[in-house]
Design a protein around this motif. Structure first.
Motif, PDB file in Angstrom:
ATOM      1  N   SER A   3      17.011 -25.042   9.342  1.00  0.00           N
ATOM      2  CA  SER A   3      18.155 -24.380   8.708  1.00  0.00           C
ATOM      3  C   SER A   3      17.694 -23.487   7.551  1.00  0.00           C
ATOM      4  N   ALA A   4      16.612 -23.872   6.881  1.00  0.00           N
ATOM      5  CA  ALA A   4      16.074 -23.041   5.796  1.00  0.00           C
ATOM      6  C   ALA A   4      15.564 -21.710   6.343  1.00  0.00           C
ATOM      7  N   GLU A   5      14.841 -21.767   7.461  1.00  0.00           N
ATOM      8  CA  GLU A   5      14.355 -20.532   8.063  1.00  0.00           C
ATOM      9  C   GLU A   5      15.520 -19.690   8.569  1.00  0.00           C
ATOM     10  N   PHE A   6      16.525 -20.344   9.151  1.00  0.00           N
ATOM     11  CA  PHE A   6      17.713 -19.627   9.620  1.00  0.00           C
ATOM     12  C   PHE A   6      18.393 -18.897   8.467  1.00  0.00           C
ATOM     13  N   ARG A   7      18.609 -19.592   7.355  1.00  0.00           N
ATOM     14  CA  ARG A   7      19.254 -18.972   6.189  1.00  0.00           C
ATOM     15  C   ARG A   7      18.427 -17.802   5.673  1.00  0.00           C
ATOM     16  N   HIS A   8      17.109 -17.997   5.636  1.00  0.00           N
ATOM     17  CA  HIS A   8      16.211 -16.947   5.153  1.00  0.00           C
ATOM     18  C   HIS A   8      16.298 -15.710   6.055  1.00  0.00           C
ATOM     19  N   ARG A   9      16.232 -15.916   7.349  1.00  0.00           N
ATOM     20  CA  ARG A   9      16.300 -14.795   8.287  1.00  0.00           C
ATOM     21  C   ARG A   9      17.671 -14.119   8.256  1.00  0.00           C
ATOM     22  N   LEU A  10      18.715 -14.891   8.111  1.00  0.00           N
ATOM     23  CA  LEU A  10      20.059 -14.323   8.013  1.00  0.00           C
ATOM     24  C   LEU A  10      20.170 -13.456   6.767  1.00  0.00           C
ATOM     25  N   ALA A  11      19.681 -13.949   5.650  1.00  0.00           N
ATOM     26  CA  ALA A  11      19.711 -13.165   4.410  1.00  0.00           C
ATOM     27  C   ALA A  11      18.905 -11.873   4.580  1.00  0.00           C
ATOM     28  N   GLN A  12      17.725 -11.967   5.181  1.00  0.00           N
ATOM     29  CA  GLN A  12      16.911 -10.777   5.412  1.00  0.00           C
ATOM     30  C   GLN A  12      17.636  -9.776   6.298  1.00  0.00           C
ATOM     31  N   ALA A  13      18.274 -10.247   7.353  1.00  0.00           N
ATOM     32  CA  ALA A  13      18.985  -9.361   8.278  1.00  0.00           C
ATOM     33  C   ALA A  13      20.141  -8.657   7.571  1.00  0.00           C
ATOM     34  N   LEU A  14      20.894  -9.382   6.769  1.00  0.00           N
ATOM     35  CA  LEU A  14      22.032  -8.787   6.068  1.00  0.00           C
ATOM     36  C   LEU A  14      21.578  -7.792   5.003  1.00  0.00           C
ATOM     37  N   ILE A  15      20.508  -8.128   4.308  1.00  0.00           N
ATOM     38  CA  ILE A  15      19.959  -7.208   3.306  1.00  0.00           C
ATOM     39  C   ILE A  15      19.437  -5.945   3.990  1.00  0.00           C
ATOM     40  N   ALA A  16      18.734  -6.108   5.101  1.00  0.00           N
ATOM     41  CA  ALA A  16      18.206  -4.955   5.839  1.00  0.00           C
ATOM     42  C   ALA A  16      19.339  -4.067   6.346  1.00  0.00           C
ATOM     43  N   GLU A  17      20.409  -4.687   6.829  1.00  0.00           N
ATOM     44  CA  GLU A  17      21.563  -3.925   7.315  1.00  0.00           C
ATOM     45  C   GLU A  17      22.199  -3.122   6.181  1.00  0.00           C
ATOM     46  N   GLN A  18      22.352  -3.742   5.025  1.00  0.00           N
ATOM     47  CA  GLN A  18      22.921  -3.050   3.872  1.00  0.00           C
ATOM     48  C   GLN A  18      22.004  -1.915   3.413  1.00  0.00           C
TER      49      GLN A  18
END
Length: 89
Positions: A3-18
């Protein structure tokens, strides 16, 4: 995946999208000073920024790819290797 890796990747994806959205807005408002972009290519670039590459014809995609390939050959981006959360200090 933890779940930690999932949260990290989700945050990265959202930041990259923004980040990508903000870069597209900057590019859409930009005025190119050196006049090295022909008008037909400028309209292709605008279409790609507004609607994405799939919206372009094959010819437009080839023109855009040629333009980007030449630009990247002269000034390649510095992309780092992706890190997993367990590799970060």
């Amino acid at each position: 995946m933890t779940s930690a890796e999932f949260r990290h990747r989700l945050a990265q994806a959202l930041i990259a999208e923004q980040f990508a959205a903000s870069q597209k807005q900057i590019l859409l408002r930009a005025r190119i000073d050196d006049h090295n972009v022909p008008p037909e290519l400028a309209s292709t670039i605008k279409l790609a920024l507004e609607g994405g590459v799939p919206q372009l014809s094959e010819i437009q995609q080839e023109q855009l790819l040629t333009f980007l390939t030449e630009a990247l050959a002269n000034n390649p981006p510095a992309l780092g290797r992706e890190r997993r959360p367990s590799e970060e200090a």
